[in-house]
Design a protein around this motif. Structure first.
Motif, short mmCIF file in Angstrom:
data_model
loop_
_atom_site.label_atom_id
_atom_site.label_comp_id
_atom_site.label_asym_id
_atom_site.label_seq_id
_atom_site.Cartn_x
_atom_site.Cartn_y
_atom_site.Cartn_z
N LEU A 1 0.85 -1.24 -0.10
CA LEU A 1 0.04 0.15 -0.06
C LEU A 1 0.86 1.18 0.11
O LEU A 1 0.55 2.16 -0.65
CB LEU A 1 -0.52 -0.09 1.36
CG LEU A 1 -1.89 1.06 1.28
CD1 LEU A 1 -3.32 0.54 1.93
CD2 LEU A 1 -1.46 2.28 2.25
N TRP A 2 2.02 1.42 0.77
CA TRP A 2 2.89 2.35 1.00
C TRP A 2 3.41 2.64 -0.54
O TRP A 2 3.65 4.01 -0.98
CB TRP A 2 3.81 2.27 1.97
CG TRP A 2 3.53 2.76 3.31
CD1 TRP A 2 2.74 1.85 4.26
CD2 TRP A 2 3.61 3.94 3.96
NE1 TRP A 2 2.62 2.83 5.44
CE2 TRP A 2 3.10 4.05 5.26
CE3 TRP A 2 4.14 5.14 3.68
CZ2 TRP A 2 3.40 5.00 6.19
CZ3 TRP A 2 4.34 5.95 4.33
CH2 TRP A 2 3.84 6.10 5.69
N ALA A 3 3.81 1.61 -1.00
CA ALA A 3 4.85 1.71 -2.43
C ALA A 3 3.68 2.18 -3.59
O ALA A 3 3.99 3.22 -4.07
CB ALA A 3 5.43 0.62 -2.81
N GLU A 4 2.55 1.51 -3.51
CA GLU A 4 1.64 1.81 -4.70
C GLU A 4 1.05 3.18 -4.63
O GLU A 4 0.51 3.76 -5.48
CB GLU A 4 0.61 0.67 -4.78
CG GLU A 4 1.21 -0.46 -5.12
CD GLU A 4 0.57 -1.49 -6.03
OE1 GLU A 4 -0.66 -0.98 -6.50
OE2 GLU A 4 1.11 -2.75 -6.16
N ARG A 5 0.74 3.57 -3.29
CA ARG A 5 0.15 4.98 -3.25
C ARG A 5 1.18 6.05 -3.58
O ARG A 5 0.71 7.27 -3.92
CB ARG A 5 -0.19 5.16 -1.62
CG ARG A 5 -1.55 4.63 -1.18
CD ARG A 5 -2.65 5.21 -1.73
NE ARG A 5 -4.12 4.74 -1.56
CZ ARG A 5 -5.08 5.10 -1.86
NH1 ARG A 5 -4.83 6.21 -3.07
NH2 ARG A 5 -6.03 4.63 -1.65
N PHE B 1 -7.66 -6.44 -2.82
CA PHE B 1 -9.15 -6.50 -2.08
C PHE B 1 -9.50 -5.51 -1.38
O PHE B 1 -10.75 -5.22 -1.25
CB PHE B 1 -8.94 -7.67 -1.36
CG PHE B 1 -10.37 -8.12 -0.54
CD1 PHE B 1 -11.48 -8.64 -1.08
CD2 PHE B 1 -10.21 -7.85 0.76
CE1 PHE B 1 -12.52 -8.85 -0.41
CE2 PHE B 1 -11.30 -7.89 1.66
CZ PHE B 1 -12.31 -8.61 1.03
N GLY B 2 -8.63 -4.76 -0.55
CA GLY B 2 -8.87 -3.54 0.12
C GLY B 2 -8.94 -2.47 -0.23
O GLY B 2 -9.24 -1.51 0.06
N ASN B 3 -8.89 -2.34 -1.71
CA ASN B 3 -8.96 -1.40 -2.53
C ASN B 3 -7.79 -0.06 -2.07
O ASN B 3 -8.43 1.03 -2.09
CB ASN B 3 -10.36 -0.88 -2.35
CG ASN B 3 -10.72 -0.17 -3.66
OD1 ASN B 3 -9.97 0.14 -4.62
ND2 ASN B 3 -12.02 0.62 -3.60
N TRP B 4 -6.78 -0.48 -1.85
CA TRP B 4 -5.48 0.34 -1.40
C TRP B 4 -5.89 1.13 -0.47
O TRP B 4 -5.68 2.38 -0.09
CB TRP B 4 -5.10 1.24 -2.92
CG TRP B 4 -4.62 0.48 -3.82
CD1 TRP B 4 -3.14 0.29 -4.04
CD2 TRP B 4 -5.28 -0.39 -4.89
NE1 TRP B 4 -2.83 -0.58 -5.17
CE2 TRP B 4 -4.19 -1.01 -5.80
CE3 TRP B 4 -6.58 -0.68 -5.34
CZ2 TRP B 4 -4.34 -1.72 -6.79
CZ3 TRP B 4 -6.85 -1.43 -6.35
CH2 TRP B 4 -5.73 -1.91 -7.26
N ARG B 5 -6.47 0.40 0.51
CA ARG B 5 -7.05 1.30 1.87
C ARG B 5 -6.71 0.49 3.04
O ARG B 5 -7.06 -0.89 2.94
CB ARG B 5 -8.52 1.60 1.85
CG ARG B 5 -9.12 2.66 0.92
CD ARG B 5 -8.77 4.02 0.81
NE ARG B 5 -9.56 4.48 1.96
CZ ARG B 5 -9.67 5.54 2.56
NH1 ARG B 5 -9.28 6.70 1.92
NH2 ARG B 5 -10.19 6.02 3.72
N PRO B 6 -6.17 1.23 4.14
CA PRO B 6 -5.97 0.31 5.38
C PRO B 6 -7.12 -0.58 5.75
O PRO B 6 -6.94 -1.72 6.08
CB PRO B 6 -5.37 1.33 6.39
CG PRO B 6 -4.97 2.42 5.78
CD PRO B 6 -5.93 2.33 4.25
#
Length: 429
Positions: free
Chosen positions: A78-82, A312-317
């Motif tokens: 998530l960190w990298a792709e954000r 699956f989490g749509n790029w959200r924590p």
């Protein structure tokens, strides 16, 4: 590592969206409702099939232990792709985390091992950042190269460092490290026993809630608590601070971000190095909490499953945590006589597929409805014709769940717009 410089010109950055662009966000109340609905469905399956272990404290405790490494890998992704960098190398960074975590852990203190595992993962993240951000290497090629490099590096140095006279005397070998000390676990006094008394009655839903809660408050590793806090910290940093806003702008439109004075390279570097550290922490958890040793092939593809949990989490924590819990639950089944439990969950799969068929029929998507209906009928026949499932299928359950969940959730996903795009410094000036 093989570095491949790309020669094609970078693509034009996407236009800035004025609205939310169809993004689907899961609010905290919605997540709680989904969890409650899932627990209610599991409770019904347990009551019908008699598979009591599905919601037992032991199953939940094992699921939590399996979910943390997956969640850490997903949080790294998530960190990298954000920030606009695809990180397929999470698996390799996890491998580095297991190796360095175990190497430092058996010689000193397990918490120093955790730090070493994080640093090992960050080294992998730094390598990925240099290749993709500075040299413009394709993100997928760089990630695969890091995965291959990590396997070769750890295999070679395991033979050197874990096969010495001292390490061998303590249980080391060319493929595993000597065991390290345990990281402290905590149990909420009084509450655990009280919940255990309720759980053993097997009351519908009430005993299931007690089993779940007991699994969360019994023999809980301190490193698990750290992992949970990292989820909260990630949300606060990325969505509630100006630093997070700048970092996410690099993943949405780096050219626009640069034109506003954001140092895109710096933020991408920071994000990918943190990404590696998160994956390394997940690897250290495997080596120091789950098994107390480093073992060759220990990660078992959890870096890739972490990526699936992130998608699956749509790029959200929040969604990522839910996905990690789901995959961790499936992963834990193979540790606890999973044949009966997986067989019982086939009944839940029948209901999900039948519901999907009815929904697609309502939306006039007749082909998808027909496929879902046939699959639902096939699984029902399988469930009625057997009493358990083969151990081989139990082992494959996490991967089957990964494919199934991604195929069902793919239509609502919205990744960062500049994710994976190459950016060269100066395009926004």
């Amino acid at each position: 590592m093989t570095v491949t410089a790309t020669s094609t010109p970078p693509p034009t950055a996407p236009k800035v969206s004025g609205g939310k662009g169809g993004r689907t966000r899961l609010s905290f109340p919605v997540i709680l409702l989904i969890i409650a609905g899932g627990l209610l469905a599991l409770s019904a399956v347990r009551a019908i099939t008699g598979a009591q272990d599905i919601t037992s404290a032991g199953q939940i405790s094992a699921a939590l232990a399996m979910a943390v490494p997956i969640g850490m890998a997903g949080l790294g992704g998530l960190w990298a792709e954000r920030a606009g960098v695809v990180n397929i190398g999470l698996e390799g960074m996890m491998i580095l985390g297991t190796f360095f975590g175990a190497w430092a852990g058996w010689q000193t203190d397990p918490w120093i091992g955790v730090l070493a595992g994080v640093l090992g993962g960050m080294a992998g993240g730094l390598l990925h950042a240099i290749a993709t951000v500075t040299f413009g290497v394709d993100h997928i090629i760089s990630g695969i190269a890091i995965n291959i490099l990590a396997v070769g590096f750890t295999t070679y140095f395991a033979k050197l460092w874990f096969n010495t006279e001292e390490a061998s005397a303590k249980g080391g070998s060319p493929k595993q490290s000597p065991p390290s000390e345990d990281i402290t676990t905590v149990t909420v006094p009084g509450v655990s026993d009280w919940l255990g008394d309720i759980e053993k009655h097997h009351w519908f839903f009430i005993s299931d809630i007690a089993g779940v809660l007991r699994g969360l408050v019994t023999n809980l590793s301190l490193l698990t608590i750290v992992a949970v806090l990292l989820f909260v910290l990630t949300f606060l940093v990325l969505w509630k601070t100006s630093f997070g806003l700048r970092l996410r702008s690099c993943g949405e439109n780096p050219i626009a971000a640069e034109s506003l004075g954001v140092n895109v390279y710096k933020y991408k570097y920071i994000a990918v190095i943190i990404s590696g550290g998160m994956a390394g922490l997940g690897g250290a958890f495997l080596a120091l909490v789950t098994s107390n040793i480093y073992n060759e092939g220990q990660t078992g593809g959890r870096g890739y499953i972490g990526l699936a949990a992130m998608i699956f989490g749509n790029w959200r924590p929040g969604g990522l945590a839910m996905g990690a819990g789901l995959f961790g639950f499936a992963d834990a089944l193979q540790l606890r006589n999973g044949g009966q439990s997986v067989h019982a969950l086939l009944l839940l799969l029948v209901v999900v597929l039948a519901g999907l068929a009815l929904w697609k029929l309502y939306r006039k998507s007749y082909l998808t409805a027909a496929i879902s209906g046939v699959l639902s009928l096939g699984v029902l026949v399988w469930y009625l014709g057997t009493d358990t499932v083969p151990n081989e299928f139990v082992t494959a359950t996490p991967y089957v769940v990964t494919l199934l969940v991604l195929s069902l959730s793919a239509q609502r996903l919205r990744m960062p717009k500049a994710d994976g795009m190459r950016y060269r410094k100066g395009q926004g000036k």
